[in-house]
Design a protein around this motif. Sequence first.
Motif, PDB file in Angstrom:
ATOM      1  N   LYS A  36      51.432  37.635  45.765  1.00 14.25           N
ATOM      2  CA  LYS A  36      51.871  39.019  45.686  1.00 14.25           C
ATOM      3  C   LYS A  36      51.270  39.655  44.429  1.00 14.25           C
ATOM      4  N   LEU A  37      50.907  40.907  44.528  1.00 13.33           N
ATOM      5  CA  LEU A  37      50.322  41.594  43.376  1.00 13.33           C
ATOM      6  C   LEU A  37      51.293  41.591  42.203  1.00 13.33           C
ATOM      7  N   SER A  38      52.591  41.654  42.476  1.00  5.15           N
ATOM      8  CA  SER A  38      53.591  41.669  41.406  1.00  5.15           C
ATOM      9  C   SER A  38      53.573  40.383  40.591  1.00  5.15           C
ATOM     10  N   GLN A  39      53.051  39.298  41.170  1.00  6.44           N
ATOM     11  CA  GLN A  39      52.990  38.026  40.439  1.00  6.44           C
ATOM     12  C   GLN A  39      51.944  38.054  39.320  1.00  6.44           C
ATOM     13  N   LEU A  40      51.094  39.083  39.311  1.00  8.07           N
ATOM     14  CA  LEU A  40      50.071  39.213  38.266  1.00  8.07           C
ATOM     15  C   LEU A  40      50.488  40.216  37.194  1.00  8.07           C
ATOM     16  N   ARG A  41      51.741  40.637  37.236  1.00  4.10           N
ATOM     17  CA  ARG A  41      52.253  41.672  36.321  1.00  4.10           C
ATOM     18  C   ARG A  41      51.984  41.352  34.852  1.00  4.10           C
ATOM     19  N   GLU A  46      36.257  41.794  48.491  1.00  2.00           N
ATOM     20  CA  GLU A  46      35.976  40.483  49.096  1.00  2.00           C
ATOM     21  C   GLU A  46      34.511  40.322  49.445  1.00  2.00           C
ATOM     22  N   ILE A  47      33.851  41.421  49.768  1.00  2.00           N
ATOM     23  CA  ILE A  47      32.453  41.327  50.171  1.00  2.00           C
ATOM     24  C   ILE A  47      31.545  40.850  49.043  1.00  2.00           C
ATOM     25  N   THR A  48      31.985  41.030  47.797  1.00  4.17           N
ATOM     26  CA  THR A  48      31.170  40.574  46.666  1.00  4.17           C
ATOM     27  C   THR A  48      31.227  39.057  46.504  1.00  4.17           C
ATOM     28  N   LEU A  49      32.077  38.419  47.291  1.00  2.00           N
ATOM     29  CA  LEU A  49      32.220  36.962  47.209  1.00  2.00           C
ATOM     30  C   LEU A  49      31.701  36.263  48.463  1.00  2.00           C
ATOM     31  N   VAL A  50      31.038  37.018  49.326  1.00  2.00           N
ATOM     32  CA  VAL A  50      30.537  36.441  50.575  1.00  2.00           C
ATOM     33  C   VAL A  50      29.561  35.300  50.313  1.00  2.00           C
ATOM     34  N   GLU A  51      28.721  35.473  49.308  1.00  2.00           N
ATOM     35  CA  GLU A  51      27.731  34.445  48.983  1.00  2.00           C
ATOM     36  C   GLU A  51      28.319  33.333  48.107  1.00  2.00           C
ATOM     37  N   GLY A  52      29.642  33.338  47.960  1.00  2.00           N
ATOM     38  CA  GLY A  52      30.292  32.330  47.118  1.00  2.00           C
ATOM     39  C   GLY A  52      30.802  32.944  45.834  1.00  2.00           C
ATOM     40  N   PHE A  53      31.545  32.168  45.066  1.00  2.00           N
ATOM     41  CA  PHE A  53      32.066  32.667  43.798  1.00  2.00           C
ATOM     42  C   PHE A  53      31.808  31.634  42.711  1.00  2.00           C
ATOM     43  N   PRO A  54      31.917  32.048  41.447  1.00  2.00           N
ATOM     44  CA  PRO A  54      31.546  31.166  40.346  1.00  2.00           C
ATOM     45  C   PRO A  54      32.355  29.868  40.332  1.00  2.00           C
ATOM     46  N   ARG A  55      31.740  28.830  39.824  1.00  2.00           N
ATOM     47  CA  ARG A  55      32.478  27.579  39.613  1.00  2.00           C
ATOM     48  C   ARG A  55      33.649  27.862  38.678  1.00  2.00           C
ATOM     49  N   SER A  56      34.668  27.095  38.830  1.00  2.00           N
ATOM     50  CA  SER A  56      35.875  27.224  38.009  1.00  2.00           C
ATOM     51  C   SER A  56      36.695  28.458  38.350  1.00  2.00           C
ATOM     52  N   THR A  57      36.446  29.052  39.529  1.00  2.00           N
ATOM     53  CA  THR A  57      37.276  30.172  39.974  1.00  2.00           C
ATOM     54  C   THR A  57      37.736  29.915  41.407  1.00  2.00           C
ATOM     55  N   VAL A  58      38.741  30.679  41.825  1.00  2.00           N
ATOM     56  CA  VAL A  58      39.242  30.575  43.189  1.00  2.00           C
ATOM     57  C   VAL A  58      39.603  31.960  43.703  1.00  2.00           C
ATOM     58  N   LYS A  59      39.273  32.225  44.967  1.00  2.00           N
ATOM     59  CA  LYS A  59      39.589  33.506  45.611  1.00  2.00           C
ATOM     60  C   LYS A  59      40.896  33.360  46.377  1.00  2.00           C
ATOM     61  N   ILE A  60      41.834  34.292  46.140  1.00  2.00           N
ATOM     62  CA  ILE A  60      43.125  34.245  46.832  1.00  2.00           C
ATOM     63  C   ILE A  60      43.464  35.642  47.331  1.00  2.00           C
ATOM     64  N   PRO A  61      43.807  35.778  48.615  1.00  2.00           N
ATOM     65  CA  PRO A  61      44.187  37.090  49.158  1.00  2.00           C
ATOM     66  C   PRO A  61      45.430  37.659  48.471  1.00  2.00           C
ATOM     67  N   ILE A  62      45.465  38.975  48.391  1.00  2.00           N
ATOM     68  CA  ILE A  62      46.614  39.683  47.812  1.00  2.00           C
ATOM     69  C   ILE A  62      47.483  40.211  48.962  1.00  2.00           C
ATOM     70  N   ILE A  63      48.786  39.985  48.868  1.00  2.00           N
ATOM     71  CA  ILE A  63      49.728  40.556  49.836  1.00  2.00           C
ATOM     72  C   ILE A  63      50.800  41.332  49.079  1.00  2.00           C
ATOM     73  N   GLU A  64      51.469  42.179  49.793  1.00  2.00           N
ATOM     74  CA  GLU A  64      52.606  42.951  49.245  1.00  2.00           C
ATOM     75  C   GLU A  64      52.271  43.628  47.914  1.00  2.00           C
ATOM     76  N   PRO A  65      51.468  44.673  47.917  1.00  2.00           N
ATOM     77  CA  PRO A  65      50.828  45.250  49.103  1.00  2.00           C
ATOM     78  C   PRO A  65      49.429  44.678  49.306  1.00  2.00           C
ATOM     79  N   GLU A  66      48.905  44.842  50.505  1.00  2.00           N
ATOM     80  CA  GLU A  66      47.501  44.529  50.730  1.00  2.00           C
ATOM     81  C   GLU A  66      46.676  45.665  50.131  1.00  2.00           C
TER      82      GLU A  66
END
Length: 301
Positions: free
Chosen positions: A183-188, A243-263
């Motif tokens: 949730k976006l609120s978890q990054l407050r 998300e489209i900027t990560l189509v070719e992959g993302f840097p080592r030591s990082t992780v992509k996670i979808p955001i919900i509430e709100p999208e």
Amino acid sequence: MEFRQIQYFMEVAKREHVTEAALELHVAQSAVSRQIFNLEKELGVDLFIREGRNVKLTRIGQMFLEHMEQAMKVIEGAQREIEEYLDPLKGTIRIGFPSSLASYTLPTTISAFREHYPLVKFQLKQESYRNLIDGVNNGEFDMALIGPVPKQEKKLVGTTLFTERIVSLLPLSHPLADRSSIKLSQLRDESFVLFPKDFILREIIVHACEQLGFQPKVSFEGEDIDSIKGLVAAGLGVTLIPEITLVEGFPRSTVKIPIIEPEVTRTVGVIIPKERKMLPTVKLFYEFLKDFFAMLDQYQR
């Protein structure tokens, strides 16, 4: 007033040096000086202030330059239109684009187009959101890929090609890195890595956070996607990124996670001038863009 005089005048104005202008034009310095003198004599005003070997435009010279730049665009447009009507499959398309569409969307689209029309040429320039809008308005670009698609520009026609998610990019060591979504609120309380102020992607992210009652704490800023990715990979904060900027992959030591509430999403599309007629080659690519992304959408569904 001769076309050659205008060319020489504009080159001298650009370089503020007669000798350098002559070298660029591949003519003698005396020829450039003579044409500038004749032009000033015909107009009855001084266009330049001489400062030793350098020159600077007078106030009237600056005014004249602005008019001549517009006139040259009209002339160049007329030349291009004639060339393209003779052979629309060999024309040139001038496209502006943002950094977020530079690594995947634009190259993929042009590559697919050139499979059908290999002789078409492209002039590409990366610009900020506002400069893309201004560039299409003033004729610098025939069109621009842009995200989000502007809705309040009266002189432009904006067409949405697709809508994409804004996702979070976290350091691999982050406590939330193992989640399937957050949730976006978890990054407050997190430190954010964002674009500088006045960048549209920053505005999208800040607005999404404000909707939940908090302002993101921005610890670092990056002016392009790659620098933001790098700062997150270094553990200096988290970010939200298309998300489209990560189509070719993302840097080592990082992780992509979808955001919900709100999208969080943004529209991505193309803008063209409302009142300026599209040249045949430009129209060909414009129609291809719409068909290409409509087909992709059907395939993904």
